[in-house]
Design an enzyme around this catalytic site. Sequence first.
Site, short mmCIF file in Angstrom:
data_model
loop_
_atom_site.label_atom_id
_atom_site.label_comp_id
_atom_site.label_asym_id
_atom_site.label_seq_id
_atom_site.Cartn_x
_atom_site.Cartn_y
_atom_site.Cartn_z
N ARG A 47 0.73 -1.34 0.12
CA ARG A 47 -0.12 -0.06 -0.01
C ARG A 47 0.95 1.24 0.05
O ARG A 47 0.63 2.15 -0.76
CB ARG A 47 -0.86 0.00 1.10
CG ARG A 47 -1.74 1.33 1.46
CD ARG A 47 -3.13 1.07 2.01
NE ARG A 47 -3.05 0.14 3.30
CZ ARG A 47 -2.36 0.43 4.43
NH1 ARG A 47 -1.95 1.72 4.58
NH2 ARG A 47 -2.50 -0.50 5.47
N TYR A 99 -14.68 18.64 -14.10
CA TYR A 99 -15.22 17.22 -14.47
C TYR A 99 -16.27 17.00 -13.11
O TYR A 99 -15.84 17.37 -12.20
CB TYR A 99 -14.11 16.53 -14.35
CG TYR A 99 -14.55 15.03 -14.30
CD1 TYR A 99 -15.17 14.39 -15.60
CD2 TYR A 99 -14.13 14.07 -13.05
CE1 TYR A 99 -15.47 13.10 -15.39
CE2 TYR A 99 -14.64 13.01 -13.09
CZ TYR A 99 -15.36 12.33 -14.03
OH TYR A 99 -15.70 10.96 -13.88
N ASP A 170 -5.95 20.37 -13.34
CA ASP A 170 -6.27 18.80 -14.19
C ASP A 170 -5.93 18.77 -15.49
O ASP A 170 -6.51 19.57 -16.46
CB ASP A 170 -7.84 18.64 -13.84
CG ASP A 170 -8.04 17.21 -14.07
OD1 ASP A 170 -7.57 16.82 -15.15
OD2 ASP A 170 -9.07 16.59 -13.57
N LYS A 195 -7.98 7.79 -19.32
CA LYS A 195 -8.29 8.48 -20.58
C LYS A 195 -7.33 8.37 -21.30
O LYS A 195 -6.72 7.38 -21.77
CB LYS A 195 -8.62 10.12 -20.41
CG LYS A 195 -9.58 10.15 -19.15
CD LYS A 195 -10.92 9.59 -19.24
CE LYS A 195 -11.91 9.50 -18.05
NZ LYS A 195 -11.81 10.89 -17.17
C1 LIG Z 1 -12.60 11.11 -16.15
C2 LIG Z 1 -11.60 12.50 -15.55
C3 LIG Z 1 -11.45 12.33 -14.05
C4 LIG Z 1 -11.54 11.23 -13.18
O1 LIG Z 1 -11.01 10.23 -13.71
P1 LIG Z 1 -11.04 8.93 -13.14
O2 LIG Z 1 -10.23 7.86 -13.88
O3 LIG Z 1 -12.48 8.50 -13.61
O4 LIG Z 1 -11.35 8.73 -11.71
C5 LIG Z 1 -10.95 13.75 -13.68
N1 LIG Z 1 -10.60 14.69 -14.36
C6 LIG Z 1 -11.21 14.65 -15.77
C7 LIG Z 1 -10.85 16.00 -16.70
C8 LIG Z 1 -11.72 13.64 -16.20
O5 LIG Z 1 -12.10 13.88 -17.65
#
Ligand SMILES: *Cc1c(COP(=O)(O)O)cnc(C)c1O
Length: 380
Positions: A47, A99, A170, A195
């Site tokens: 962990r 998001y 982000d 993504k």
């Molecule tokens: C999908 C997404 C997230 C969250 O990511 P997960 O892997 O689904 O937890 C955060 N920020 C943006 C801009 C996203 O498109």
Amino acid sequence: MAGFNTTAIHAIDPRDNEYRAIVPPVHMASTFGQPTEGGEGPFEYSRGGNPTRSKLEESLAKIEGAKHASAYATGMGASAAAMGILKSGETLLMGMPVYGGNYRFGTIELPKRGVTTRFVADMAELSDEDFDETVKMVFLETPTNPTLRVSDIERIAELAHRNGALLVVDNTFMTPYLQRPLELGADITVQSATKYLGGHGDLLAGVAATNSDELADELFKSQLINGNIMAPTEAYRLLQNVKTLGIRMDRQQQNALKVMDFLKGHDGVAEVIYAGSANEREREIQQRQAQGLGALFSFKLAPGANTKAFLDSLEVFTFAVSLGGIESLICLPATMTQGAYSEEHLKEFGVDTDLIRVAVGIEDVEDLIADLDKALSAAF
Ligand SMILES: *Cc1c(COP(=O)(O)O)cnc(C)c1O
């Protein structure tokens, strides 16, 4: 310094492992034998740290040109680790829209911890007046999801630092291949590696990166404390997938430009919205701080369209949330990615209910265009 693709492919040196295997081994162990004379071995318990996850983190840091990167089970794990740095009595400024998961963290989780979230509707208007001594962090996405508004990272980093706050970006939509927020002054970047970094629609992952030793310490501690860590198998798979990030993004971006051109020229389309399309100022910022528009855009059908008929006739595009994979996806953000938003917030932050978001994949672009052309005919 080597180019992006060379760095991504050769981030982990085969000479560092016993057999010079060109991919690192997957270490599944939950625990590691420790020296009986006291002290800790290189790894103790998975962990807190795992050799395969460490290799991934080393590779992600190199790709980002950052001193440290920490990996999490999901993108929200990374966002939560970064926003989790805030303490009771402090304030977060959140550049909207964000998001849905980031919105949830700001509106549901932070208040429970005694942290106030204040929304900023237009980051171009952010000024010294928005800061008081409780503001310790600015969180933004650029371009935003799904309105593709662009913020000036360098300007906001200066503004935040002058007022004693950190800037967290982000960077999921652009990835470090197209945009490097740390080099523009951001303190932490977070990404949903689910993504573009993962890129194949088959794993969930997140990453946070920073050049600060103190912030890295907090981000790594969050793995140990909250346990939102990535399994070794997922770390290995992501390590492999990021090697092709550059070529996938090139193709996705190329395809996106052609698909947008097609939609712009179609009578059935009222508006195409992409990074920098809002105004001249944002176009200039996008051009200055990123290497392109990315592969995600939104559009609106012309009045009178039957949106359901449009979506139902698509065969190559799948109607689904998420983005960044080799397969093209299409969604309705107001009820899907931004489903957590209140009605007022959807309106206030410009997430119109008729906005359609497109995440372009690496298919043959003629097939993507033909699919949309057929669906547009069905819509009218
Ligand atoms: C999908 C997404 C997230 C969250 O990511 P997960 O892997 O689904 O937890 C955060 N920020 C943006 C801009 C996203 O498109």
